[in-house]
Enzyme design. Sequence first.
Site, short mmCIF file in Angstrom:
data_model
loop_
_atom_site.label_atom_id
_atom_site.label_comp_id
_atom_site.label_asym_id
_atom_site.label_seq_id
_atom_site.Cartn_x
_atom_site.Cartn_y
_atom_site.Cartn_z
CG HIS A 1 -22.38 39.84 12.90
ND1 HIS A 1 -22.76 38.78 13.70
CD2 HIS A 1 -23.49 40.18 12.19
CE1 HIS A 1 -24.04 38.50 13.49
NE2 HIS A 1 -24.50 39.34 12.59
CG ASP B 1 -29.34 41.21 15.00
OD1 ASP B 1 -29.42 42.34 14.50
OD2 ASP B 1 -29.17 40.18 14.33
CG HIS C 1 -28.20 37.34 12.09
ND1 HIS C 1 -28.91 38.42 11.62
CD2 HIS C 1 -28.35 36.35 11.17
CE1 HIS C 1 -29.48 38.10 10.46
NE2 HIS C 1 -29.15 36.86 10.18
CG ASP D 1 -32.03 41.02 12.30
OD1 ASP D 1 -32.18 41.07 13.54
OD2 ASP D 1 -30.92 40.93 11.76
#
Length: 313
Positions: free
Chosen positions: A130, A167, A169, A248
Amino acid sequence: MSTAYFSHPDCRRHDMGAGHPECPQRLDAIEDWLLASGLDIGLERIEAPPARLEDLELAHSVSYVAELKYALEQLQASGESRAMDPDTFAGPHTWKAALRAAGAAVAATDLVLDGGAENAFCGVRPPGHHATRSETMGFCFFNNVAIAARHALDVRGLKRVAVVDFDVHHGNGTEDILAGDERALMVSIFQHPLYPYSGGVPMGTNMVNVPIPPYTKGGEVREMIEAMWLPALERFKPEMIFVSAGFDAHRDDELGQLGLVEADYAWITQRIMDVARRHAKGRIVSCLEGGYSLPALARSVGVHLQVLSGNLA
């Protein structure tokens, strides 16, 4: 087949506070699984060196690196902690941990390119995908995978590298750094809508973004990967593959609502390895990103490493 495992005790010392999901115990859970499974014996353990400022500046602006260095060294000297953004907290050990995490990715890249291992996994924190060119975000300070990818291109002279991000996200920071760089191809899956609420519209033609609705299970995700990722990777013919390995999207992880299980992570890892063997001499560097259910994280990293090391059919 040799798999190197990069980590460092500094990565555990970074602590964002009681109850924060990105906690030191994530690395403990992985270590416990490696010991209990016996896989630890087959890995080449390497202590991650700290990244140099010039390594960080391959992916981040000079001003961002300087400002973050100043802020984190102040916390290191004072022993205090502070919020860098609503989700990301820094403390007295964050600077050293962030340097080790990025340094692991760079050192793993060099090791694999120099033939010291066929592939490598970086069991490090803080995560990175990120972190944009000039901003901390989502538990991330420096973008470990983007730094390593740029190192392979700008320092080691490769012509084409791919980044694979699974991931839950969207890896918005990696996209921010690599979008428009035609030497890099990024393929990713991510739940959408979900933090950071990006990725629906790719930032460049070198981005293959695959948004996935909540509650999608592994079989459907595999079909999307077969249809979207694999043809793009085959056309691109990467000389090395970097993996943002977030776990995740597991069905037990409460930070997302996807339904992957260990067998899906094994399948994804095998598909990545197939591409790497055809085009990249098997060269893969994988870096830990998310994964916050500790048992699910440990098992998922375990199968990822088993496939990378050739110990799982």
